[in-house]
Design an enzyme around this catalytic site. Structure first.
Site, PDB file in Angstrom:
ATOM      1  CG  HIS A 173      -2.177   0.817   1.032  1.00 53.23           C
ATOM      2  ND1 HIS A 173      -2.208   2.025   0.361  1.00 53.23           N
ATOM      3  CD2 HIS A 173      -3.457   0.606   1.457  1.00 53.23           C
ATOM      4  CE1 HIS A 173      -3.426   2.514   0.380  1.00 53.23           C
ATOM      5  NE2 HIS A 173      -4.210   1.678   1.033  1.00 53.23           N
ATOM      6  CD  GLU A 392     -11.493  -0.768 -24.090  1.00 52.66           C
ATOM      7  OE1 GLU A 392     -11.390  -1.969 -24.419  1.00 52.66           O
ATOM      8  OE2 GLU A 392     -12.574  -0.223 -23.828  1.00 52.66           O
TER       9      GLU A 392
END
Length: 471
Positions: A173, A392
């Site tokens: 993280h 995408e």
């Protein structure tokens, strides 16, 4: 409607029959500068692994063998622009602070296959602990070195019998918050398509350095000093818990928005955002389900707020680190049970409003003075509108993207429905986790809420959930 999420009809798969074929290190495709990366006080406390899995259906132009080679090659390229991902955490003796040694040690790469087709592994929305098999942990023997820290990033490509596949990321993280990880995914997709970076990342984490000398100018009850015996919300121990998924439809969320209008508010859509009303609603249920929920008991809820645009001057949108602070709201159980819903929503909203430039700088400076962690009795971790499934790639958008969740009593997870695309312009994103970057799936989507509690408390939670939703 407002009920438990429909559990898979078949027994939840415990074993996805994953076979690891190879595991290795991937290095930057060209030499990078050796340097140390400063980590802010926000970064310093977020040193645990986060795992996400992104599922893709089969694509005729990208069979599994091609995908594995393409992803490995792309990873080597992106490690040039994100050189810290190929580095290692180290403790600087002079300051006692963690930093990243950008030393080109590389990221982990795992190639694996499952004995199932993608459609056979069950409902992708339902949090299956077996999904952890699709995202390699950093303690795999291949990546363990006695004289070194584990990689900060490991990418696992798992192919299914049908030709579909999953990309499983394990990232510390300290490397990203949700918003910057989404930008990383956009850049990964761009490189895979042989295009320029979608966004040039900003790596200057000194933009969030504490002031010298530090000035703590506000009380920070949402933060807990390391000297106290109480655990932080991140360290809550796993108990003997049951977990359930509660689903709110978009109509039910709109109904909550109506209930959240103060008296005399005749605004058409109201001002309360989806995130605020859902957070207020589940805070109420969680606080009142505790076995010590007396009228006087104070309950504190935490949720993340992106500070990029709240600072003066603002951080670059492309800031590639952790730029979130914990907003908090505190109220006693009597008000949470008997008070009007709009007041509870108002409490939640005040948490985000509180985080101005001055407050954020004070919280960052607090980390220099006290060293500590966010603290509350419930944390809302929202993956609802991060937009990972909107990215995408050359082989299309993911069918679904989700975290690999661990079931902890004091952490409630919000996550979206599957395979809805489009936009919703609900502006709550900057008030909760601006990781939520205005890419909510099209209107009509609901939210799934993962709750883990001891069995007795879960019964109470469900009763309260239904009573306040339909009452």
């Amino acid at each position: 409607m407002g009920t438990l999420y429909q559990k898979p009809l078949d027994h939840l798969l415990q074993d996805l029959k994953v076979t690891v074929h190879s595991s290795s290190m991937v290095f930057p495709c060209r030499e990078t500068e050796r340097k140390s990366m400063f980590l802010s006080n926000i970064d310093q406390v977020l040193t645990f692994d986060v795992q996400t899995v992104h599922f893709f259906p089969a694509h005729k132009d990208f069979p599994p063998r091609v995908i594995a080679e393409k992803i490995r090659d792309t990873l080597g390229k992106i490690l040039v622009d994100y050189d810290f991902l190929g580095g290692r955490l180290k403790l600087k003796a002079e300051t006692g602070r963690l930093e990243i040694d950008c030393n080109g040690s590389g990221a982990g790469f795992v190639e694996a296959s499952s004995g199932y087709c993608l459609d056979e592994i069950g409902d992708l929305v339902y949090p299956n602990p077996a999904f952890a098999q699709l995202a390699c942990f950093s303690d795999l023997d291949t990546f363990k070195r006695p004289d070194d820290h584990p990689p900060l990033c490991i990418l696992q490509v798992t192919s299914f019998k049908c030709g579909g596949f999953a990309l499983g990321f394990t990232t510390n993280h300290v490397t990203f918050d949700g918003f910057s990880f989404r930008l990383f995914l956009q850049n990964l997709a761009a490189i895979a398509a042989d295009k320029p970076l979608a966004v040039i990342p900003c790596h200057d984490r000194r933009l969030l350095a504490a002031r010298s000398p530090p000035r703590v100018e506000f009380p920070h009850p949402e933060l807990l000093k390391l000297t106290t015996a109480n655990p932080s919300v991140f360290e809550t121990t796993e108990e003997d818990l049951v977990f359930e998924i509660f689903r709110l439809s978009s109509d039910e969320i709109n109904s909550l928005k109506e209930k959240a209008k103060p008296p005399g508010d005749n605004s058409g859509g109201g001002t309360a955002t989806s995130f605020k009303v859902v957070t207020a609603f589940i805070w109420r249920c969680k606080a009142l389900s505790c076995d010590n929920a007396t009228a006087e008991r104070q309950s504190t809820i935490l949720y993340a707020v992106d500070i990029r645009r709240r600072l003066n001057p603002p951080l670059p949108e492309s800031y590639a680190g952790n730029a979130v602070l914990s907003a908090y709201a505190t109220e006693n159980c009597k008000v949470l049970e008997e008070g009007p819903f709009w007041k509870i929503v108002e409490r939640v909203a005040e948490g985000a409003k509180r985080i101005t430039d001055e407050y954020a700088r004070s919280a960052i400076d607090w980390g220099d003075v006290h060293k500590g962690f966010p603290h509350g009795d419930v944390l809302v971790s929202s993956w609802w509108k991060l937009g990972f499934d909107e990215v995408e790639y050359p082989w299309g958008k993911p069918r679904y993207s989700c975290p690999v969740v661990s079931h902890k009593k004091d952490i409630i997870v919000l996550f979206p429905d599957i395979n809805h695309h489009g936009q919703d312009h609900d502006d709550h994103d900057r008030d909760h986790h601006r990781d939520a970057i205005n890419v909510e799936s099209k209107k009509g989507n609901g939210v799934n809420i993962l709750v883990a509690l001891p069995a007795k408390e879960m019964e109470i939670f469900e009763t309260i959930f239904r009573r306040f939703l339909f009452g």
